[in-house]
Design a protein around this motif. Structure first.
Motif, PDB file in Angstrom:
ATOM      1  N   THR A   1      63.274 -56.843  33.420  1.00  0.00           N
ATOM      2  CA  THR A   1      62.950 -55.633  33.743  1.00  0.00           C
ATOM      3  C   THR A   1      63.217 -54.743  34.478  1.00  0.00           C
ATOM      4  O   THR A   1      62.407 -55.567  35.952  1.00  0.00           O
ATOM      5  N   ASP A   2      63.197 -53.415  35.144  1.00  0.00           N
ATOM      6  CA  ASP A   2      62.991 -52.618  36.791  1.00  0.00           C
ATOM      7  C   ASP A   2      61.217 -52.416  36.626  1.00  0.00           C
ATOM      8  O   ASP A   2      60.346 -52.956  36.128  1.00  0.00           O
ATOM      9  N   VAL A   3      61.194 -51.624  38.107  1.00  0.00           N
ATOM     10  CA  VAL A   3      59.554 -52.052  37.957  1.00  0.00           C
ATOM     11  C   VAL A   3      58.619 -51.198  37.383  1.00  0.00           C
ATOM     12  O   VAL A   3      57.675 -51.366  36.969  1.00  0.00           O
TER      13      VAL A   3
ATOM     14  N   GLU B   1      67.617 -60.283  40.741  1.00  0.00           N
ATOM     15  CA  GLU B   1      66.984 -59.234  41.362  1.00  0.00           C
ATOM     16  C   GLU B   1      66.365 -58.161  40.421  1.00  0.00           C
ATOM     17  O   GLU B   1      64.484 -58.076  40.975  1.00  0.00           O
ATOM     18  N   ASN B   2      65.929 -58.259  38.842  1.00  0.00           N
ATOM     19  CA  ASN B   2      64.958 -58.213  38.484  1.00  0.00           C
ATOM     20  C   ASN B   2      63.429 -58.947  38.619  1.00  0.00           C
ATOM     21  O   ASN B   2      62.421 -58.252  38.616  1.00  0.00           O
ATOM     22  N   GLY B   3      63.844 -60.097  38.727  1.00  0.00           N
ATOM     23  CA  GLY B   3      62.860 -61.494  39.188  1.00  0.00           C
ATOM     24  C   GLY B   3      61.878 -61.029  40.138  1.00  0.00           C
ATOM     25  O   GLY B   3      60.964 -60.993  40.115  1.00  0.00           O
TER      26      GLY B   3
ATOM     27  N   VAL C   1      64.338 -50.008  41.145  1.00  0.00           N
ATOM     28  CA  VAL C   1      65.156 -51.713  40.688  1.00  0.00           C
ATOM     29  C   VAL C   1      64.663 -52.387  42.295  1.00  0.00           C
ATOM     30  O   VAL C   1      65.213 -51.124  43.761  1.00  0.00           O
ATOM     31  N   TYR C   2      64.843 -53.902  42.202  1.00  0.00           N
ATOM     32  CA  TYR C   2      65.135 -55.008  44.244  1.00  0.00           C
ATOM     33  C   TYR C   2      66.833 -54.841  43.803  1.00  0.00           C
ATOM     34  O   TYR C   2      67.301 -55.263  43.442  1.00  0.00           O
ATOM     35  N   SER C   3      66.737 -53.799  45.448  1.00  0.00           N
ATOM     36  CA  SER C   3      68.227 -54.071  45.755  1.00  0.00           C
ATOM     37  C   SER C   3      68.699 -55.448  46.757  1.00  0.00           C
ATOM     38  O   SER C   3      67.783 -55.447  47.946  1.00  0.00           O
TER      39      SER C   3
END
Length: 358
Positions: A36-38, A222-224, A317-319
């Motif tokens: 999931t997102d942050v 990226e979610n991880g 989110v992580y990009s």
């Protein structure tokens, strides 16, 4: 439209959340799997703090290996922006997830600025079976024995040592490396094991004795990686953290949720994922599925439908393209709730009066 179910029976979200809270209260060892997102991660950690759960990335073995690269060994890393501007030799170690192909294609279609933009980047692929991301033109470095054997032989040959197996096209690589102003190695934990990740950093360290070189980490998820960072600033530890005894405890073996389930240590599994197809089911294990779905997840005691971050609702989110967290706007806003909203609703039904932590 039905968006929540207890078993196969459609119910209001509030009722499903209350039932999920009841399951968590009676659980002796709940475990959470996240994708999931942050904001969803922060809400899940807050719920884990209230229920004494352990949490991990869903299918998180690759993320755990990448985390160990930072926490156990360390390394030399740069941001994507610096790679775009300065990398004149790009070495891809192992297979990269398709999500990173656009970034690699961007590197291939632009020139570094160290020489005024006059030269082109050279690309090398390590591994006989490593696919070329985005069909870029690259020289393949390989030898018998697989990816780890190639990395070991490559490092040995770069150090001038004899090897039982010689790396194909090593002379071209050595020449490019000698002329390079800023070689960059890129990798992820999807195809590289712990030994391979360590070998890449060892090779970079060897090169840095004579010239500068660095690594561009492109995460398996990226979610991880976003969840890893959110967990670290929230509890002081990365994923695979447990909260059963109050203070956060980090142990990549003890709190490997997949291992805990396989060894019969957990009695309840809460899964957060934008893809209902990712939600695993295990016989004899109560399941709370919080996923993007239009029907109840098979075998779940509770299913609550959520939107996808960046699609149904705004998210952080992580990009990998910028190398840090990024705010993204919803591409197709819907009325589906976010994972954070649902997790907070569940927490509101827990038998405690204090407010849910941020």
């Amino acid at each position: 439209m039905t968006v929540a179910w207890i078993g196969d029976r459609g119910v209001p979200v509030a009722e499903a959340a209350k039932h999920a809270a009841g399951l968590l209260v009676t659980s002796l060892c709940p475990v959470f799997s996240l994708d999931t997102d942050v904001h969803g991660t922060r809400a899940a950690i807050a719920l884990a703090q209230r229920t004494g759960a352990a949490y991990d990335q869903l299918e998180g073995e690759a993320v755990a290996r990448e985390t160990a690269q930072y926490t156990d060994k360390g390394g030399m890393f740069i941001a994507p922006g610096e790679a775009r501007r300065r990398a004149d030799v790009v070495v891809i170690a192992g297979e990269l997830p398709a999500a990173h192909y656009d970034l690699i294609a961007e590197l291939a279609n632009a020139a570094p600025d160290l020489d005024g933009g006059a030269g082109k980047r050279q690309f090398f692929l390590i591994g006989a079976d490593t696919p070329a991301p985005g069909n870029i033109k690259a020289t393949r470095l390989s030898c018998d024995g697989g990816l780890d054997a190639t990395l070991a032989a490559l490092r040995a040959q770069c150090a001038g040592r004899k090897t039982a197996r010689e790396v194909a096209h090593f002379d071209s690589f050595a020449k490019a490396l000698a002329e390079a102003k800023f070689p960059v190695f890129t990798f992820c934990g999807q195809s590289l094991g712990a030994l391979g990740l360590e070998m890449v950093q060892g090779l970079i360290a060897d090169i840095n004795r004579k010239q500068r070189a660095s690594a561009l980490h492109l995460p398996a998820s990226e979610n991880g990686w976003g969840s890893t960072q959110a967990s670290t600033w929230t509890t002081g530890f990365a994923l695979r953290t447990g909260l059963a005894r109050g203070p956060a405890e980090f142990d990549p073996w003890r709190f490997d949720v997949a291992r805990m389930i396989a060894d019969g240590e957990a009695d309840l599994h809460l899964v957060v994922s934008a893809d209902a197809g990712q939600v695993p089911t295990h016989k004899g294990l109560a399941l709370i599925a919080i996923a993007r779905t239009d029907k109840p997840v098979a075998g779940a005691a509770v299913t609550i439908a959520i939107g996808e971050p960046g699609i149904d609702h705004d998210a952080v989110v992580y990009s990998s393209r910028v190398g840090t967290l990024a705010a993204v706007e919803a591409k197709a806003p819907s009325e589906l709730p976010s994972a954070a909203t649902v997790l907070r609703q569940i927490a509101e039904h827990l038998p405690h009066e204090e407010a849910l932590p941020c």
